[in-house]
Design a protein around this motif. Structure first.
Motif, PDB file in Angstrom:
ATOM      1  N   VAL A  90       9.710   4.210   6.457  1.00  0.00           N
ATOM      2  CA  VAL A  90       8.537   4.048   5.509  1.00  0.00           C
ATOM      3  C   VAL A  90       8.140   4.962   4.636  1.00  0.00           C
ATOM      4  CG1 VAL A  90       6.958   2.437   7.165  1.00  0.00           C
ATOM      5  CG2 VAL A  90       6.975   4.924   7.404  1.00  0.00           C
ATOM      6  N   VAL A 143       7.694  -6.043   3.652  1.00  0.00           N
ATOM      7  CA  VAL A 143       6.645  -5.536   4.157  1.00  0.00           C
ATOM      8  C   VAL A 143       6.305  -4.212   3.044  1.00  0.00           C
ATOM      9  CG1 VAL A 143       4.878  -4.414   5.683  1.00  0.00           C
ATOM     10  CG2 VAL A 143       6.272  -6.447   6.307  1.00  0.00           C
ATOM     11  N   VAL A 144       4.967  -4.182   2.644  1.00  0.00           N
ATOM     12  CA  VAL A 144       4.533  -3.204   1.694  1.00  0.00           C
ATOM     13  C   VAL A 144       4.778  -1.709   2.343  1.00  0.00           C
ATOM     14  CG1 VAL A 144       2.364  -3.187   2.606  1.00  0.00           C
ATOM     15  CG2 VAL A 144       2.715  -2.171   0.586  1.00  0.00           C
ATOM     16  N   PHE A 145       5.429  -0.699   1.501  1.00  0.00           N
ATOM     17  CA  PHE A 145       5.972   0.476   1.980  1.00  0.00           C
ATOM     18  C   PHE A 145       7.084   0.507   2.789  1.00  0.00           C
ATOM     19  CE2 PHE A 145       1.529   1.835   0.483  1.00  0.00           C
ATOM     20  CZ  PHE A 145       2.054   2.366  -0.632  1.00  0.00           C
ATOM     21  N   ASN A 146       7.684  -0.685   3.382  1.00  0.00           N
ATOM     22  CA  ASN A 146       8.852  -0.663   3.893  1.00  0.00           C
ATOM     23  C   ASN A 146      10.113  -1.143   3.208  1.00  0.00           C
ATOM     24  OD1 ASN A 146       8.143  -0.548   7.389  1.00  0.00           O
ATOM     25  ND2 ASN A 146       6.395  -1.164   6.167  1.00  0.00           N
ATOM     26  N   TYR A 209      -2.823   4.888  -0.921  1.00  0.00           N
ATOM     27  CA  TYR A 209      -2.837   3.622  -0.362  1.00  0.00           C
ATOM     28  C   TYR A 209      -1.833   3.588   0.445  1.00  0.00           C
ATOM     29  CZ  TYR A 209      -4.842   2.169  -4.955  1.00  0.00           C
ATOM     30  OH  TYR A 209      -5.307   2.117  -6.294  1.00  0.00           O
ATOM     31  N   PHE A 210      -0.676   4.383   0.617  1.00  0.00           N
ATOM     32  CA  PHE A 210       0.187   4.512   1.820  1.00  0.00           C
ATOM     33  C   PHE A 210      -0.653   5.121   3.232  1.00  0.00           C
ATOM     34  CE2 PHE A 210       3.703   7.292   3.414  1.00  0.00           C
ATOM     35  CZ  PHE A 210       4.224   6.220   4.405  1.00  0.00           C
ATOM     36  N   TYR A 214      -2.535   1.352   4.148  1.00  0.00           N
ATOM     37  CA  TYR A 214      -1.346   0.894   4.852  1.00  0.00           C
ATOM     38  C   TYR A 214      -1.232   1.110   6.340  1.00  0.00           C
ATOM     39  CZ  TYR A 214       3.188   0.328   6.851  1.00  0.00           C
ATOM     40  OH  TYR A 214       4.304   0.017   7.868  1.00  0.00           O
ATOM     41  N   SER A 217      -3.961  -0.413   8.470  1.00  0.00           N
ATOM     42  CA  SER A 217      -3.550  -1.610   8.676  1.00  0.00           C
ATOM     43  C   SER A 217      -2.527  -1.991   9.769  1.00  0.00           C
ATOM     44  CB  SER A 217      -3.226  -2.678   7.314  1.00  0.00           C
ATOM     45  OG  SER A 217      -4.140  -2.439   6.603  1.00  0.00           O
ATOM     46  N   SER A 218      -1.376  -1.347   9.384  1.00  0.00           N
ATOM     47  CA  SER A 218      -0.132  -1.278  10.197  1.00  0.00           C
ATOM     48  C   SER A 218      -0.470  -1.022  11.677  1.00  0.00           C
ATOM     49  CB  SER A 218       0.481  -0.545   9.499  1.00  0.00           C
ATOM     50  OG  SER A 218       1.852  -0.412  10.287  1.00  0.00           O
ATOM     51  N   TYR A 273      -1.094  -8.869  -0.605  1.00  0.00           N
ATOM     52  CA  TYR A 273      -2.008  -7.935  -1.464  1.00  0.00           C
ATOM     53  C   TYR A 273      -3.407  -8.282  -1.114  1.00  0.00           C
ATOM     54  CZ  TYR A 273      -4.574  -6.349  -5.690  1.00  0.00           C
ATOM     55  OH  TYR A 273      -5.338  -5.432  -6.415  1.00  0.00           O
ATOM     56  N   LEU A 276      -4.145  -6.714   2.231  1.00  0.00           N
ATOM     57  CA  LEU A 276      -3.936  -5.319   2.259  1.00  0.00           C
ATOM     58  C   LEU A 276      -5.253  -4.534   1.553  1.00  0.00           C
ATOM     59  CD1 LEU A 276      -2.264  -2.775   3.200  1.00  0.00           C
ATOM     60  CD2 LEU A 276      -1.070  -3.028   1.039  1.00  0.00           C
TER      61      LEU A 276
END
Ligand SMILES: NC(=O)C1=CN([C@@H]2O[C@H](COP(=O)(O)OP(=O)(O)OC[C@H]3O[C@@H](n4cnc5c(N)ncnc54)[C@H](OP(=O)(O)O)[C@@H]3O)[C@@H](O)[C@H]2O)C=CC1
Ligand SMILES: CC1=C(/C=C/C(C)=C/C=C/C(C)=C/C=O)C(C)(C)CCC1
Length: 324
Positions: A90, A143-146, A209-210, A214, A217-218, A273, A276
């Motif tokens: 990630v 998935v975002v950042f993955n 954001y990461f 993220y 949420s993750s 979006y 998140l």
């Protein structure tokens, strides 16, 4: 033992591979002989302990590194081949060196291909065999950042989807398992990676954001939707006949299904979006609502009919559904 199926599994030092190996070895009818493999036998203790008295009987150990031709060649002699070994990654793409990305592809893509290349000719000759590949929901939906991990699982899906057709002609079955979040070392490594990664080359907004959007949420998604490695093993063992795709988590399925509800792809991009960046803690509530709704198959069917009809944001539709 005649009639006993030999199952070779990669990545058995922990997580899904470990639990699969133990569950098959403990089969009451003793239908399987498991060759549980790992790249470093120093990591064998957890497996040996969980295997109990099946160790040395229906379960044996072998060394196998999916990134080494030699190691794979030395080990292979299997009938059923379960490709589970895999690594996550990630982070903001700007901050990840290409070399690190290649390691993920080397393990998750070429590792699987290397194993399949090795077992396939014999299976084709024998006109029988079953190859199982542990993919991911991220093999179907990014998935975002993955980004890089999802790309590696997409690559494997494309490879398997293509090969399955040819193999069928030789009576060889190829199956994919697509778990959502599972509580294994993979989860711990992911959380640690987000916390520790320094992200050189990424701007402060992206890093924020990461790490601060993220990550929570993750963690939340793992908490609400997470399955155990035993849940994954059961899906495979209890399937009455082999299927090509095996999504293990009905609560995650609607997230994957969004792309099929809108061929422009806008629905999934905008729904994720919104989930998140705008929903924050509300996402926890809606995920929990979804968890209870999907426990009931009838409501799951109604829910998907609802998506189909309204082609609307998943979270919004869950709310509307609740008030209906
Ligand atoms: N956990 C999750 O949320 C999900 C996981 N998956 C997939 O499930 C599979 C198993 O992961 P999981 O059990 O969760 O994670 P773990 O990190 O607990 O287990 C991964 C296993 O793969 C092994 N491995 C890594 N590289 C190699 C290699 N080169 N050769 C042989 N073995 C290797 C690891 O061995 P070592 O101990 O030597 O590092 C370890 O045993 C992976 O393919 C992953 O992508 C899919 C969906 C969700
Ligand atoms: C943050 C975030 C999401 C995260 C999903 C995650 C974190 C999934 C993890 C899957 C795993 C771990 C698969 C392993 O192979 C959603 C639901 C797409 C919605 C948009 C925001």
């Amino acid at each position: 033992i005649p009639g006993q199926k030999v199952v070779l599994i990669t990545g058995c030092s922990s997580g899904i591979g470990l639990r699969m190996a133990v569950m098959l070895a403990k089969d009451e009818q003793k239908r399987y002989h498991v060759i549980a493999t790992m790249r470093d036998l120093k990591r064998k203790d957890k497996l040996v302990e969980a295997a109990g008295d099946t160790y040395g009987k229906t379960l044996s150990l072998a060394v196998l590194d999916v990134c080494s031709d030699e190691s794979v060649k030395q080990c292979i002699n299997g009938i059923k081949d379960l490709n589970n070994a895999g690594i996550g990654l990630v982070g903001p793409v700007e901050s990840i060196p290409i070399e690190e990305m290649k390691k993920v592809f080397e393990t998750n893509v070429f590792g699987v291909i290397r194993m399949i290349k090795e077992v396939m000719p014999d299976m084709k000759k024998r006109k029988g065999g079953h190859i199982i590949v542990v993919s991911s929901v991220m093999g179907l939906q990014g998935v975002v950042f993955n980004d890089v991990y999802a790309a590696s699982k997409f690559a494997m899906e494309g490879f398997c989807e293509s090969l399955a057709v040819q193999l069928l002609k030789f009576n060889v079955i190829l199956s994919l398992i697509e778990p959502g979040p599972v509580h294994t070392e993979f989860e711990a490594k992911m959380i640690q990676e987000v916390k520790q990664r320094e992200c050189p080359g990424a701007d402060p907004d992206t890093v924020n954001y990461f790490k601060n959007v993220y990550l929570p949420s993750s963690i939340d998604i793992f908490e609400v939707l997470g399955q155990t490695p035993d849940d994954i093993a059961k899906v495979m063992i209890e399937a009455s006949r082999p299927r090509f795709r095996n999504l293990t988590n009905p609560m995650y399925t609607p997230i994957v299904a969004l792309k099929y509800a809108d061929e422009t792809g806008g629905l999934s991009v905008h729904a994720f979006y919104h989930m998140l960046f705008n929903l924050g803690p509300l996402m926890h509530v809606s995920m929990t609502a979804m968890k209870y709704l999907t426990y009931n198959t009838a409501s799951l069917v109604r829910l998907s009919a609802y998506y189909e009809k309204h082609k609307t944001n998943i979270v919004v539709s869950i709310y509307l559904f609740c008030y209906n």
